[in-house]
Design a protein around this motif. Sequence first.
Motif, PDB file in Angstrom:
ATOM      1  N   GLU A   1       0.983  -1.062  -0.144  1.00 34.59           N
ATOM      2  CA  GLU A   1       0.091   0.042   0.190  1.00 34.59           C
ATOM      3  C   GLU A   1       0.887   1.117  -0.066  1.00 34.59           C
ATOM      4  O   GLU A   1       0.641   2.290  -1.028  1.00 34.59           O
ATOM      5  N   LYS A   2       1.755   1.166   0.864  1.00 29.68           N
ATOM      6  CA  LYS A   2       2.773   2.330   0.899  1.00 29.68           C
ATOM      7  C   LYS A   2       3.701   2.583  -0.552  1.00 29.68           C
ATOM      8  O   LYS A   2       3.675   3.634  -0.835  1.00 29.68           O
ATOM      9  N   GLU A   3       4.202   1.379  -1.155  1.00 29.48           N
ATOM     10  CA  GLU A   3       4.676   1.670  -2.399  1.00 29.48           C
ATOM     11  C   GLU A   3       3.853   2.200  -3.523  1.00 29.48           C
ATOM     12  O   GLU A   3       4.348   3.049  -4.349  1.00 29.48           O
ATOM     13  N   LEU A   4       2.537   1.951  -3.365  1.00 26.06           N
ATOM     14  CA  LEU A   4       1.534   2.288  -4.287  1.00 26.06           C
ATOM     15  C   LEU A   4       0.799   3.503  -4.148  1.00 26.06           C
ATOM     16  O   LEU A   4       0.181   4.123  -4.786  1.00 26.06           O
ATOM     17  N   CYS A   5       1.158   3.991  -2.868  1.00 26.62           N
ATOM     18  CA  CYS A   5       0.465   5.253  -2.108  1.00 26.62           C
ATOM     19  C   CYS A   5      -0.963   5.120  -2.307  1.00 26.62           C
ATOM     20  O   CYS A   5      -1.709   6.013  -2.754  1.00 26.62           O
ATOM     21  N   LEU A   6      -1.727   4.195  -1.764  1.00 28.50           N
ATOM     22  CA  LEU A   6      -3.105   3.858  -1.805  1.00 28.50           C
ATOM     23  C   LEU A   6      -3.229   2.996  -0.672  1.00 28.50           C
ATOM     24  O   LEU A   6      -2.625   2.201  -0.103  1.00 28.50           O
ATOM     25  N   LYS A   7      -4.673   2.975  -0.215  1.00 30.22           N
ATOM     26  CA  LYS A   7      -5.257   1.750   0.522  1.00 30.22           C
ATOM     27  C   LYS A   7      -6.073   0.683  -0.228  1.00 30.22           C
ATOM     28  O   LYS A   7      -6.747   1.298  -1.285  1.00 30.22           O
ATOM     29  N   LEU A   8      -5.825  -0.559   0.186  1.00 28.00           N
ATOM     30  CA  LEU A   8      -6.479  -1.688  -0.747  1.00 28.00           C
ATOM     31  C   LEU A   8      -7.757  -2.114  -0.084  1.00 28.00           C
ATOM     32  O   LEU A   8      -7.866  -1.788   1.051  1.00 28.00           O
TER      33      LEU A   8
ATOM     34  N   PRO B   1      -3.112   8.951 -22.268  1.00 28.52           N
ATOM     35  CA  PRO B   1      -3.728   9.723 -21.067  1.00 28.52           C
ATOM     36  C   PRO B   1      -3.069   9.176 -19.881  1.00 28.52           C
ATOM     37  O   PRO B   1      -2.333   7.970 -19.929  1.00 28.52           O
ATOM     38  N   LYS B   2      -3.081   9.708 -18.943  1.00 34.95           N
ATOM     39  CA  LYS B   2      -2.233   9.354 -17.563  1.00 34.95           C
ATOM     40  C   LYS B   2      -2.921   8.293 -16.982  1.00 34.95           C
ATOM     41  O   LYS B   2      -4.163   8.266 -16.476  1.00 34.95           O
ATOM     42  N   PHE B   3      -2.424   7.202 -16.586  1.00 35.01           N
ATOM     43  CA  PHE B   3      -2.791   5.792 -15.782  1.00 35.01           C
ATOM     44  C   PHE B   3      -3.159   6.451 -14.335  1.00 35.01           C
ATOM     45  O   PHE B   3      -2.285   6.988 -13.599  1.00 35.01           O
ATOM     46  N   PRO B   4      -4.515   6.365 -14.059  1.00 40.48           N
ATOM     47  CA  PRO B   4      -4.997   6.853 -12.755  1.00 40.48           C
ATOM     48  C   PRO B   4      -4.055   6.384 -11.496  1.00 40.48           C
ATOM     49  O   PRO B   4      -3.915   4.911 -11.455  1.00 40.48           O
ATOM     50  N   SER B   5      -3.760   7.117 -10.504  1.00 43.36           N
ATOM     51  CA  SER B   5      -2.976   6.843  -9.466  1.00 43.36           C
ATOM     52  C   SER B   5      -3.743   5.948  -8.415  1.00 43.36           C
ATOM     53  O   SER B   5      -3.104   5.195  -7.730  1.00 43.36           O
ATOM     54  N   SER B   6      -5.155   5.807  -8.580  1.00 41.61           N
ATOM     55  CA  SER B   6      -5.889   5.314  -7.703  1.00 41.61           C
ATOM     56  C   SER B   6      -6.193   3.695  -8.160  1.00 41.61           C
ATOM     57  O   SER B   6      -6.722   2.965  -7.597  1.00 41.61           O
TER      58      SER B   6
ATOM     59  N   ASN C   1       2.222  -9.377 -10.664  1.00 41.22           N
ATOM     60  CA  ASN C   1       2.164  -8.710  -9.151  1.00 41.22           C
ATOM     61  C   ASN C   1       1.765  -7.437  -9.340  1.00 41.22           C
ATOM     62  O   ASN C   1       1.941  -6.836 -10.232  1.00 41.22           O
ATOM     63  N   ILE C   2       0.987  -6.882  -8.362  1.00 41.04           N
ATOM     64  CA  ILE C   2       0.197  -5.792  -8.488  1.00 41.04           C
ATOM     65  C   ILE C   2       1.190  -4.529  -8.470  1.00 41.04           C
ATOM     66  O   ILE C   2       1.098  -3.386  -8.967  1.00 41.04           O
ATOM     67  N   ILE C   3       2.421  -4.683  -7.834  1.00 44.60           N
ATOM     68  CA  ILE C   3       3.450  -3.779  -7.747  1.00 44.60           C
ATOM     69  C   ILE C   3       3.791  -3.300  -8.942  1.00 44.60           C
ATOM     70  O   ILE C   3       3.975  -2.212  -9.558  1.00 44.60           O
ATOM     71  N   CYS C   4       4.625  -4.503  -9.353  1.00 47.37           N
ATOM     72  CA  CYS C   4       5.357  -4.301 -10.941  1.00 47.37           C
ATOM     73  C   CYS C   4       4.382  -3.993 -11.717  1.00 47.37           C
ATOM     74  O   CYS C   4       4.674  -2.951 -12.522  1.00 47.37           O
ATOM     75  N   ASN C   5       2.934  -4.232 -11.862  1.00 46.16           N
ATOM     76  CA  ASN C   5       2.144  -4.336 -12.937  1.00 46.16           C
ATOM     77  C   ASN C   5       1.810  -2.731 -12.767  1.00 46.16           C
ATOM     78  O   ASN C   5       1.435  -1.890 -13.964  1.00 46.16           O
ATOM     79  N   THR C   6       1.496  -2.276 -11.615  1.00 41.86           N
ATOM     80  CA  THR C   6       0.857  -1.045 -11.533  1.00 41.86           C
ATOM     81  C   THR C   6       1.683   0.096 -11.666  1.00 41.86           C
ATOM     82  O   THR C   6       1.485   1.067 -12.470  1.00 41.86           O
ATOM     83  N   LEU C   7       3.000  -0.347 -11.074  1.00 41.20           N
ATOM     84  CA  LEU C   7       3.982   0.973 -11.482  1.00 41.20           C
ATOM     85  C   LEU C   7       4.418   1.038 -12.837  1.00 41.20           C
ATOM     86  O   LEU C   7       4.812   1.969 -13.519  1.00 41.20           O
ATOM     87  N   GLU C   8       4.514  -0.264 -13.417  1.00 36.79           N
ATOM     88  CA  GLU C   8       4.768  -0.115 -15.074  1.00 36.79           C
ATOM     89  C   GLU C   8       3.755   0.802 -15.793  1.00 36.79           C
ATOM     90  O   GLU C   8       3.882   1.522 -16.506  1.00 36.79           O
TER      91      GLU C   8
END
Length: 160
Positions: free
Chosen positions: A66-73, A125-130, A110-117
């Motif tokens: 959650e901290k790495e992605l800056c959000l709550k799951l 357009p910008k991929f939503p940070s949420s 995994n969610i960190i690798c895929n989301t940050l990529e």
Amino acid sequence: MGSLKLGDKNTGWNEPKILIKLWRIKVSYKNYMAAITLINKNKNLITSDSLIGQFPQNMTNIVLAEKELCLKLPDSYKNFLNDFGKMAFGGEYIDGLDDKEEFQNYRSSNIICNTLEERNTNTDPKFPSSFVVIYDLGNGEKYCLDTAQMNAEGECPVVG
């Protein structure tokens, strides 16, 4: 879902697959528990290419994600990560976390690798940070948790 009824003895693979799809599309604790119950009832269908319970995560790793992605799951997804880490069952996949011993060295799927990529490569357009990528179809289409729409029960929709 057509005429399929949960509990139908003739459903074989279909019942667990449908509930995994349902939970992936409508994240809720009720749907999560229904999917897990059916998987547990159908353990005879688990094959060598299934990933079930091989990467359970502790709450420390979930909070670090959650901290790495800056959000709550969402709560049911945290339960999923705690119970399984990620899952492949009957041709259905839900990405999560793996390599719990090496948190910063996650591989793909995994969610960190895929989301940050997605955040780093999709800027126009910008991929939503949420958004959190939980399923990648491989053709550019993805299913994501939309954590900006968290409800009072601690759950959010899946968008694709």
